[in-house]
Scaffold this motif. Structure first.
Motif, short mmCIF file in Angstrom:
data_model
loop_
_atom_site.label_atom_id
_atom_site.label_comp_id
_atom_site.label_asym_id
_atom_site.label_seq_id
_atom_site.Cartn_x
_atom_site.Cartn_y
_atom_site.Cartn_z
N THR A 36 0.77 -1.23 -0.11
CA THR A 36 0.23 0.03 0.09
C THR A 36 0.66 1.36 0.01
OG1 THR A 36 -0.14 -0.01 2.60
CG2 THR A 36 -1.80 -1.14 1.20
N THR A 39 2.69 3.00 -5.65
CA THR A 39 2.01 3.22 -6.76
C THR A 39 2.80 2.53 -7.69
OG1 THR A 39 3.08 5.28 -7.47
CG2 THR A 39 1.04 5.52 -6.37
N THR A 60 -5.05 -2.43 -14.41
CA THR A 60 -5.24 -2.05 -12.92
C THR A 60 -4.34 -2.90 -12.09
OG1 THR A 60 -7.73 -1.61 -13.47
CG2 THR A 60 -6.96 -2.07 -11.07
N THR A 62 -3.01 -3.46 -7.89
CA THR A 62 -3.29 -3.03 -6.47
C THR A 62 -2.21 -3.97 -5.62
OG1 THR A 62 -4.97 -4.84 -6.46
CG2 THR A 62 -5.67 -2.46 -6.95
N THR A 64 -1.49 -5.15 -1.38
CA THR A 64 -2.15 -5.08 0.10
C THR A 64 -1.04 -5.04 0.84
OG1 THR A 64 -1.77 -7.56 0.15
CG2 THR A 64 -4.06 -6.79 -0.74
N THR A 70 -1.69 -7.63 -7.27
CA THR A 70 -2.66 -8.13 -8.30
C THR A 70 -2.79 -7.15 -9.26
OG1 THR A 70 -4.12 -8.94 -6.40
CG2 THR A 70 -5.19 -8.80 -8.57
#
Length: 116
Positions: A36, A39, A60, A62, A64, A70
């Motif tokens: 997190t 970027t 996309t 992301t 965690t 992912t």
């Protein structure tokens, strides 16, 4: 000294299918990174520095706090010609803007048998 710590991961996927890649990202001690704090940017190109096939804005990514990354590309954005391309995935640490390439390699798109 600048070391190349990027992992060469070759990808094979199917044209017109939703693409999803999940990876557990850890530091050199085996501890999961807090993803997190970053970027991400990924591009798929015809060849090194060649024309874009799939732009970063159509991917996309992301992460965690437990280190699960992912990457998703919609089936619409996977409607590219079957062929062998190249890709790179960069992570930027938001606290100091350090940019590192984490993954790179071939991005093989095989023809789909069933039309969408």
């Amino acid at each position: 000294m600048n070391l190349n710590n990027a992992a060469n991961i070759n990808i094979c996927c199917r044209r017109g299918d939703t693409f999803t890649l999940k990876a557990n990202v850890k530091d050199s001690d085996g501890t999961a990174l807090d993803l997190t704090l970053y970027t991400y940017k990924m591009e798929v190109r015809e060849y090194d520095n060649g024309p874009l096939v799939i732009t970063s804005s159509n991917i996309t990514i992301t992460g965690t706090a437990a280190g699960v990354l992912t990457v998703t590309i919609s089936s619409t954005n996977m409607e590219v010609d079957a062929g062998t391309y190249v890709y790179g995935l960069q992570a930027t640490l938001t606290s100091d803007s350090t940019i590192e390439t984490w993954f790179f390699g071939s991005f093989d798109v095989v023809q789909d048998i069933v039309e969408n």
